[in-house]
Design an enzyme around this catalytic site. Structure first.
Site, PDB file in Angstrom:
ATOM      1  N   ASN A   7       0.861  -0.916   0.155  1.00  0.00           N
ATOM      2  CA  ASN A   7      -0.157  -0.017   0.166  1.00  0.00           C
ATOM      3  C   ASN A   7       0.845   1.458   0.033  1.00  0.00           C
ATOM      4  O   ASN A   7       1.471   1.353   0.760  1.00  0.00           O
ATOM      5  CB  ASN A   7      -1.049  -0.077   1.449  1.00  0.00           C
ATOM      6  CG  ASN A   7      -1.830   1.154   1.580  1.00  0.00           C
ATOM      7  OD1 ASN A   7      -1.379   2.220   1.065  1.00  0.00           O
ATOM      8  ND2 ASN A   7      -2.954   0.968   1.970  1.00  0.00           N
ATOM      9  N   HIS A  10       0.749   6.115   2.045  1.00  0.00           N
ATOM     10  CA  HIS A  10       1.614   7.111   2.885  1.00  0.00           C
ATOM     11  C   HIS A  10       2.864   7.697   2.203  1.00  0.00           C
ATOM     12  O   HIS A  10       3.415   8.587   2.687  1.00  0.00           O
ATOM     13  CB  HIS A  10       1.890   6.605   4.322  1.00  0.00           C
ATOM     14  CG  HIS A  10       0.490   6.084   4.874  1.00  0.00           C
ATOM     15  ND1 HIS A  10      -0.094   7.310   5.003  1.00  0.00           N
ATOM     16  CD2 HIS A  10       0.126   5.018   5.289  1.00  0.00           C
ATOM     17  CE1 HIS A  10      -1.296   6.702   5.676  1.00  0.00           C
ATOM     18  NE2 HIS A  10      -1.127   5.471   6.065  1.00  0.00           N
ATOM     19  N   HIS A  52      -5.488   3.878  -1.814  1.00  0.00           N
ATOM     20  CA  HIS A  52      -6.697   4.118  -1.462  1.00  0.00           C
ATOM     21  C   HIS A  52      -7.125   5.553  -1.756  1.00  0.00           C
ATOM     22  O   HIS A  52      -6.198   6.513  -1.355  1.00  0.00           O
ATOM     23  CB  HIS A  52      -6.906   4.401   0.005  1.00  0.00           C
ATOM     24  CG  HIS A  52      -8.126   4.516   0.954  1.00  0.00           C
ATOM     25  ND1 HIS A  52      -8.436   4.456   2.130  1.00  0.00           N
ATOM     26  CD2 HIS A  52      -9.189   4.736   0.295  1.00  0.00           C
ATOM     27  CE1 HIS A  52      -9.586   4.670   2.707  1.00  0.00           C
ATOM     28  NE2 HIS A  52     -10.054   5.040   1.326  1.00  0.00           N
ATOM     29  N   ARG A  54      -9.388   8.398  -1.140  1.00  0.00           N
ATOM     30  CA  ARG A  54     -10.448   8.792  -0.106  1.00  0.00           C
ATOM     31  C   ARG A  54     -11.247   9.911  -0.566  1.00  0.00           C
ATOM     32  O   ARG A  54     -10.806  10.711  -1.498  1.00  0.00           O
ATOM     33  CB  ARG A  54      -9.487   9.290   1.094  1.00  0.00           C
ATOM     34  CG  ARG A  54      -8.843   8.272   1.770  1.00  0.00           C
ATOM     35  CD  ARG A  54      -8.260   8.722   3.091  1.00  0.00           C
ATOM     36  NE  ARG A  54      -9.298   8.897   4.167  1.00  0.00           N
ATOM     37  CZ  ARG A  54      -9.554   7.922   5.234  1.00  0.00           C
ATOM     38  NH1 ARG A  54      -8.580   7.169   5.404  1.00  0.00           N
ATOM     39  NH2 ARG A  54     -10.568   8.178   5.903  1.00  0.00           N
ATOM     40  N   ARG A  58      -6.803  12.971   0.806  1.00  0.00           N
ATOM     41  CA  ARG A  58      -5.988  13.637   1.501  1.00  0.00           C
ATOM     42  C   ARG A  58      -4.390  13.121   1.172  1.00  0.00           C
ATOM     43  O   ARG A  58      -3.705  13.517   1.484  1.00  0.00           O
ATOM     44  CB  ARG A  58      -6.245  13.177   2.840  1.00  0.00           C
ATOM     45  CG  ARG A  58      -6.026  11.832   3.523  1.00  0.00           C
ATOM     46  CD  ARG A  58      -6.092  11.727   4.792  1.00  0.00           C
ATOM     47  NE  ARG A  58      -7.694  11.836   5.448  1.00  0.00           N
ATOM     48  CZ  ARG A  58      -7.980  11.398   6.501  1.00  0.00           C
ATOM     49  NH1 ARG A  58      -7.320  10.757   7.269  1.00  0.00           N
ATOM     50  NH2 ARG A  58      -9.237  11.655   6.880  1.00  0.00           N
ATOM     51  N   GLU A  79      -8.773   0.935  -3.187  1.00  0.00           N
ATOM     52  CA  GLU A  79      -9.619   0.993  -1.965  1.00  0.00           C
ATOM     53  C   GLU A  79     -10.641   2.112  -2.027  1.00  0.00           C
ATOM     54  O   GLU A  79     -10.019   3.425  -2.432  1.00  0.00           O
ATOM     55  CB  GLU A  79      -8.817   1.165  -0.668  1.00  0.00           C
ATOM     56  CG  GLU A  79      -8.028   0.044  -0.132  1.00  0.00           C
ATOM     57  CD  GLU A  79      -7.336   0.230   1.114  1.00  0.00           C
ATOM     58  OE1 GLU A  79      -7.621   1.189   1.786  1.00  0.00           O
ATOM     59  OE2 GLU A  79      -6.537  -0.828   1.463  1.00  0.00           O
ATOM     60  N   THR A 110      -7.827   4.092   8.503  1.00  0.00           N
ATOM     61  CA  THR A 110      -9.115   3.536   8.488  1.00  0.00           C
ATOM     62  C   THR A 110      -9.074   2.864   9.842  1.00  0.00           C
ATOM     63  O   THR A 110      -8.408   2.019  10.217  1.00  0.00           O
ATOM     64  CB  THR A 110      -8.955   2.347   7.401  1.00  0.00           C
ATOM     65  OG1 THR A 110      -8.756   2.959   5.950  1.00  0.00           O
ATOM     66  CG2 THR A 110     -10.532   1.882   6.918  1.00  0.00           C
ATOM     67  N   GLU A 160     -11.338  -8.792   3.437  1.00  0.00           N
ATOM     68  CA  GLU A 160      -9.888  -8.525   4.044  1.00  0.00           C
ATOM     69  C   GLU A 160     -10.109  -8.336   5.664  1.00  0.00           C
ATOM     70  O   GLU A 160     -10.972  -7.337   6.008  1.00  0.00           O
ATOM     71  CB  GLU A 160      -9.465  -7.272   3.441  1.00  0.00           C
ATOM     72  CG  GLU A 160      -8.100  -6.974   4.147  1.00  0.00           C
ATOM     73  CD  GLU A 160      -7.247  -5.841   3.442  1.00  0.00           C
ATOM     74  OE1 GLU A 160      -7.170  -5.670   2.285  1.00  0.00           O
ATOM     75  OE2 GLU A 160      -6.610  -5.047   4.044  1.00  0.00           O
ATOM     76  N   HIS A 201      -3.473  -4.195   7.948  1.00  0.00           N
ATOM     77  CA  HIS A 201      -3.605  -2.893   9.052  1.00  0.00           C
ATOM     78  C   HIS A 201      -2.680  -3.350   9.929  1.00  0.00           C
ATOM     79  O   HIS A 201      -3.009  -4.190  10.968  1.00  0.00           O
ATOM     80  CB  HIS A 201      -5.125  -2.548   9.388  1.00  0.00           C
ATOM     81  CG  HIS A 201      -5.338  -1.210   9.667  1.00  0.00           C
ATOM     82  ND1 HIS A 201      -5.531  -0.319   8.622  1.00  0.00           N
ATOM     83  CD2 HIS A 201      -5.006  -0.429  10.762  1.00  0.00           C
ATOM     84  CE1 HIS A 201      -5.539   1.059   9.351  1.00  0.00           C
ATOM     85  NE2 HIS A 201      -5.212   0.943  10.675  1.00  0.00           N
TER      86      HIS A 201
HETATM   87  N1  PXP Z   1      -5.816  -2.706   4.320  1.00  0.00           N
HETATM   88  C1  PXP Z   1      -6.691  -1.566   4.454  1.00  0.00           C
HETATM   89  C2  PXP Z   1      -8.196  -1.963   3.872  1.00  0.00           C
HETATM   90  C3  PXP Z   1      -6.475  -0.477   4.683  1.00  0.00           C
HETATM   91  O1  PXP Z   1      -7.057   0.688   4.646  1.00  0.00           O
HETATM   92  C4  PXP Z   1      -4.847  -0.197   4.856  1.00  0.00           C
HETATM   93  C5  PXP Z   1      -4.372   1.297   5.321  1.00  0.00           C
HETATM   94  O2  PXP Z   1      -5.070   1.918   5.912  1.00  0.00           O
HETATM   95  C6  PXP Z   1      -4.020  -1.320   5.057  1.00  0.00           C
HETATM   96  C7  PXP Z   1      -4.487  -2.629   4.872  1.00  0.00           C
HETATM   97  C8  PXP Z   1      -2.541  -1.198   5.260  1.00  0.00           C
HETATM   98  O3  PXP Z   1      -2.536  -0.866   6.812  1.00  0.00           O
HETATM   99  P1  PXP Z   1      -0.943  -0.187   7.035  1.00  0.00           P
HETATM  100  O4  PXP Z   1      -0.641   1.140   6.230  1.00  0.00           O
HETATM  101  O5  PXP Z   1      -1.430   0.036   8.611  1.00  0.00           O
HETATM  102  O6  PXP Z   1      -0.018  -1.218   6.880  1.00  0.00           O
END
Ligand code: PXP
Length: 248
Positions: A7, A10, A52, A54, A58, A79, A110, A160, A201
């Site tokens: 992902n 960030h 994602h 949003r 953001r 996402e 999230t 998920e 997550h």
């Molecule tokens: N899965 C989902 C559905 C998410 O929204 C996120 C990010 O918020 C992640 C996985 C990845 O989480 P992390 O950034 O904490 O690894």
């Protein structure tokens, strides 16, 4: 083998912190670039990329997704929330899969899972719209039997499981054991309902040791800790390079 979805949200968070209002790239100096990091992740072994978009934009922008798609080597898991605007946007971007997530503008990231059981009709309608377009859906839910049953009932092929509670419990042995057992039960229920079970997550370089013991997880989606690791591993090199350039 457990698949790894990376992902890159960030990476975009960091860019937006400085360049939120920029409309041109100043020759590529609007950085860091989430599409470029996604391509790097693919070369480094990511099985897929997650972004994602949003409602409040953001971090990831629609243009980031479009640019990534132009040269993607793996597949995009996009996402989005259940809002009509976001569903239409996701359909137009044609990702390989979508993960439907709850969105609350005040949250930092999230926070909880999607309440599929409490929004059965809207969730069903959205899942159906994506499946009709040939895009498999994943529902980001807490490892809760009622949410798993609702997900199967509306025929989402994937879910998920939200691993946030497990991740937060990692340094407390009793809570860790309990959260791992909850996830394990969620996995078993999901698999018995015929769902493909992804998870994610808060997974990091410590708790992945526990996370990977969950038999049956198809793919982990991991973002924040990978971006942090990249920063800490690359920081000394970045300082040394700047030091050298000033010296020259
Ligand atoms: N899965 C989902 C559905 C998410 O929204 C996120 C990010 O918020 C992640 C996985 C990845 O989480 P992390 O950034 O904490 O690894």
């Amino acid at each position: 083998m457990i698949l790894l979805g990376v992902n890159v949200d960030h990476v975009a968070t960091l860019r937006q912190a400085r360049y939120r209002d920029e409309t041109n790239t100043h020759g590529g100096f609007v950085e860091p670039d989430p599409a470029a990091m996604a391509w790097l992740a693919e070369d480094a072994g990511a099985d897929g990329i997650t972004m994602h978009v949003r409602e409040d934009r953001r971090h990831v922008q629609v243009e980031d997704v479009q640019r990534y798609l132009e040269r993607k080597k793996t597949r995009l898991n996009l996402e989005v929330s259940l809002s009509p605007e976001m569903v239409d946007l996701a359909l137009s971007l044609k990702p390989e899969s979508v993960c439907l997530v709850p969105e609350n503008r005040k949250e930092v990231t999230t926070e909880g899972g999607l309440d599929v059981a409490g929004n059965l009709e809207r969730s069903r309608e959205v899942v159906r719209a994506f499946l009709d377009a040939g895009i498999p859906t994943s529902l980001f839910i807490d490892p809760d039997t009622s949410q798993l049953e609702a997900s199967a009932q509306i025929e989402s092929p994937w879910v998920e499981l939200h691993t946030g509670s497990f991740a937060r419990a990692w340094f407390e042995p009793e809570r860790r054991k309990k959260e791992l057992a909850t996830l394990r039960q969620g996995m078993d229920v999901g698999v018995s309902l015929g769902l493909r079970v992804n998870a994610g997550h808060g997974i990091n370089y410590e708790n992945v040791e526990g996370a990977k013991t969950l038999d049956g997880v198809y793919e982990y989606n991991i973002g924040h800790s990978i971006v942090c690791r990249a920063l800490s591993n690359g920081f000394a090199d970045a300082v040394q390079t700047m030091r050298r350039m000033l010296n020259e």
